[in-house]
Design an enzyme around this catalytic site. Structure first.
Site, PDB file in Angstrom:
ATOM      1  N   TYR A  46       3.596   3.087  -6.561  1.00  0.00           N
ATOM      2  CA  TYR A  46       4.120   1.393  -5.968  1.00  0.00           C
ATOM      3  C   TYR A  46       4.333   0.151  -6.578  1.00  0.00           C
ATOM      4  O   TYR A  46       4.956  -0.293  -6.319  1.00  0.00           O
ATOM      5  CB  TYR A  46       2.312   1.238  -5.130  1.00  0.00           C
TER       6      TYR A  46
ATOM      7  N   VAL B 237      16.263   4.742   4.512  1.00  0.00           N
ATOM      8  CA  VAL B 237      16.395   4.145   3.539  1.00  0.00           C
ATOM      9  C   VAL B 237      16.655   5.523   2.077  1.00  0.00           C
ATOM     10  O   VAL B 237      17.732   5.101   0.754  1.00  0.00           O
ATOM     11  CB  VAL B 237      16.054   3.566   2.895  1.00  0.00           C
TER      12      VAL B 237
ATOM     13  N   LYS C 223       7.716  -1.736  -7.502  1.00  0.00           N
ATOM     14  CA  LYS C 223       8.393  -2.926  -7.159  1.00  0.00           C
ATOM     15  C   LYS C 223       8.401  -4.255  -7.891  1.00  0.00           C
ATOM     16  O   LYS C 223       9.134  -4.731  -7.681  1.00  0.00           O
ATOM     17  CB  LYS C 223       6.363  -3.919  -6.586  1.00  0.00           C
TER      18      LYS C 223
ATOM     19  N   ASN D 121      12.548  -4.348   3.906  1.00  0.00           N
ATOM     20  CA  ASN D 121      11.619  -4.325   4.017  1.00  0.00           C
ATOM     21  C   ASN D 121      10.604  -2.845   4.074  1.00  0.00           C
ATOM     22  O   ASN D 121       9.522  -2.761   3.507  1.00  0.00           O
ATOM     23  CB  ASN D 121      10.916  -4.583   5.116  1.00  0.00           C
TER      24      ASN D 121
HETATM   25  P1  NAP Z   1       3.403  -0.076   7.217  1.00  0.00           P
HETATM   26  O1  NAP Z   1       2.706  -1.256   7.951  1.00  0.00           O
HETATM   27  O2  NAP Z   1       3.528   0.512   6.099  1.00  0.00           O
HETATM   28  O3  NAP Z   1       5.201  -0.176   7.501  1.00  0.00           O
HETATM   29  C1  NAP Z   1       5.815   0.524   6.382  1.00  0.00           C
HETATM   30  C2  NAP Z   1       7.483   0.378   7.275  1.00  0.00           C
HETATM   31  O4  NAP Z   1       8.499   0.456   6.180  1.00  0.00           O
HETATM   32  C3  NAP Z   1       7.903   1.493   8.548  1.00  0.00           C
HETATM   33  O5  NAP Z   1       8.306   0.962   9.064  1.00  0.00           O
HETATM   34  C4  NAP Z   1       7.786   2.792   7.990  1.00  0.00           C
HETATM   35  O6  NAP Z   1       8.539   3.596   8.402  1.00  0.00           O
HETATM   36  C5  NAP Z   1       9.418   2.217   6.701  1.00  0.00           C
HETATM   37  N1  NAP Z   1       9.267   3.134   6.209  1.00  0.00           N
HETATM   38  C6  NAP Z   1       8.865   3.956   4.935  1.00  0.00           C
HETATM   39  N2  NAP Z   1       9.881   4.932   4.603  1.00  0.00           N
HETATM   40  C7  NAP Z   1      10.663   4.927   4.666  1.00  0.00           C
HETATM   41  C8  NAP Z   1      11.962   5.004   5.163  1.00  0.00           C
HETATM   42  N3  NAP Z   1      12.572   6.427   3.812  1.00  0.00           N
HETATM   43  N4  NAP Z   1      13.297   4.828   5.996  1.00  0.00           N
HETATM   44  C9  NAP Z   1      12.751   3.641   6.148  1.00  0.00           C
HETATM   45  N5  NAP Z   1      11.821   2.893   6.922  1.00  0.00           N
HETATM   46  C10 NAP Z   1      10.375   3.964   5.958  1.00  0.00           C
HETATM   47  O7  NAP Z   1       3.887  -1.062   5.689  1.00  0.00           O
HETATM   48  P2  NAP Z   1       3.938  -3.253   6.089  1.00  0.00           P
HETATM   49  O8  NAP Z   1       2.558  -4.067   4.944  1.00  0.00           O
HETATM   50  O9  NAP Z   1       4.403  -3.093   6.847  1.00  0.00           O
HETATM   51  O10 NAP Z   1       4.817  -3.668   4.776  1.00  0.00           O
HETATM   52  C11 NAP Z   1       5.912  -4.052   5.023  1.00  0.00           C
HETATM   53  C12 NAP Z   1       6.389  -4.154   3.266  1.00  0.00           C
HETATM   54  O11 NAP Z   1       5.727  -5.304   2.614  1.00  0.00           O
HETATM   55  C13 NAP Z   1       6.508  -3.135   2.410  1.00  0.00           C
HETATM   56  O12 NAP Z   1       7.639  -3.402   1.504  1.00  0.00           O
HETATM   57  C14 NAP Z   1       5.487  -3.589   1.759  1.00  0.00           C
HETATM   58  O13 NAP Z   1       5.678  -3.044   0.619  1.00  0.00           O
HETATM   59  C15 NAP Z   1       5.245  -5.011   1.566  1.00  0.00           C
HETATM   60  N6  NAP Z   1       4.130  -5.374   1.005  1.00  0.00           N
HETATM   61  C16 NAP Z   1       2.832  -5.522   2.010  1.00  0.00           C
HETATM   62  C17 NAP Z   1       1.589  -5.622   2.098  1.00  0.00           C
HETATM   63  C18 NAP Z   1      -0.112  -5.761   2.576  1.00  0.00           C
HETATM   64  O14 NAP Z   1      -0.661  -6.234   2.408  1.00  0.00           O
HETATM   65  N7  NAP Z   1       0.836  -4.846   4.404  1.00  0.00           N
HETATM   66  C19 NAP Z   1       0.963  -7.107   0.935  1.00  0.00           C
HETATM   67  C20 NAP Z   1       1.715  -6.965  -0.202  1.00  0.00           C
HETATM   68  C21 NAP Z   1       3.705  -6.480   0.126  1.00  0.00           C
HETATM   69  P3  NAP Z   1       7.816   4.728   9.342  1.00  0.00           P
HETATM   70  O15 NAP Z   1       6.506   4.135  10.310  1.00  0.00           O
HETATM   71  O16 NAP Z   1       8.999   5.871   9.914  1.00  0.00           O
HETATM   72  O17 NAP Z   1       6.714   5.520   8.441  1.00  0.00           O
END
Ligand code: NAP
Length: 232
Positions: free
Chosen positions: A155, A60, A159, A86
């Site tokens: 971060y 992205v 957001k 996402n």
């Molecule tokens: P995650 O397991 O760390 O996955 C993040 C994803 O984003 C991975 O697929 C990563 O790809 C991808 N990504 C990072 N940089 C990118 C880029 N430049 N272009 C395309 N893809 C990229 O995180 P998650 O927990 O699933 O989080 C998903 C969403 O939920 C995020 O927006 C996060 O801020 C939000 N969120 C999560 C939590 C939580 O507790 N987990 C809480 C609140 C909000 P790679 O594999 O290539 O790194």
């Protein structure tokens, strides 16, 4: 034609599960990721269950890849129904605002804030051709100003900014019928959330899928967790 979905950062974590749930509902889901090999593997696992899922390379932060993705959607489908912004990074976990490097701050904003802006803007003509265009910005309670605290400034600010984008886009798109909402998935067990988080990815994805499939009289310009409004 079936519902066409694009999910960013969908090779693992919450994005992958969002893709799976929308595919289960019958949509054709383009799981996108910056690492094509990992994204291919993720898509193949869901496709094996009999669902319509494909992998798409999309970092992205790379406008050229965004252009290529938009061109492919244009050629193949002529529309996009659901865009789930996402993908995100959490690079300054535990850091003080007085310690985080400017590079880390900029990298965080590039992925979590500017990426969704550029991608959404590029996809807008395709979303406008949908009968029920939906944009879901995956946000976080950590971006809520009413509860803003110390640490993780990059971060948090990314957001908070995404929440602002959500309201601005929703306002400008009000007449078009395209809905734009910011969704917090809660604290979820992923690489980002860590192993102590109370929710699994299925629970985390549900509120995002809810916003992606809102009916015509559903809300726009809101901030939600589990379908319940959150304070900004
Ligand atoms: P995650 O397991 O760390 O996955 C993040 C994803 O984003 C991975 O697929 C990563 O790809 C991808 N990504 C990072 N940089 C990118 C880029 N430049 N272009 C395309 N893809 C990229 O995180 P998650 O927990 O699933 O989080 C998903 C969403 O939920 C995020 O927006 C996060 O801020 C939000 N969120 C999560 C939590 C939580 O507790 N987990 C809480 C609140 C909000 P790679 O594999 O290539 O790194």
């Amino acid at each position: 034609m079936e519902t066409i979905v694009l999910v960013t950062g969908a090779n693992r974590g919450i994005g992958l599960e969002v893709g799976r749930q929308l595919a289960e509902q019958g949509a054709l889901v383009l799981l996108s990721g910056r690492n094509l090999e990992a994204t291919n593997l993720a898509a193949a696992a869901i496709a094996k269950e009999g669902y319509l899922v494909e992998a798409l390379q999309l970092d992205v932060t790379q406008p050229k890849q965004i252009d290529l993705a938009a061109s492919e959607l244009e050629t193949r489908f002529g529309k996009l129904d659901i865009l789930v912004n996402n993908a995100a990074v959490y690079l300054d976990e535990g850091s003080s605002i007085f310690e985080v490097s400017s590079g880390t701050f900029q990298d965080t904003l590039a992925t979590n804030l500017v990426g969704p802006l550029i991608l959404t803007r590029r996809m807008l003509p395709l979303l406008k051709r949908s009968q029920a265009g939906r944009i879901v910005n995956v946000s976080s309670g950590m971006g809520a100003l009413h509860d803003m605290r110390g640490r993780e400034a990059a971060y948090r600010v990314s957001k908070t900014g995404l929440n602002a984008l959500t309201r601005i886009m929703a306002s400008e798109l009000q007449a078009s019928g395209i809905k734009v909402n910011a969704i917090c998935p809660g604290w979820v067990r992923t690489d980002m959330g860590g192993s102590n988080a109370p929710r699994n990815v299925v629970q985390g994805a549900l509120g995002i899928v809810w916003a992606a499939t809102l009916p015509a009289d559903g809300p726009t310009g809101g901030f939600f967790r589990d379908g319940e409004a959150l304070d900004w």
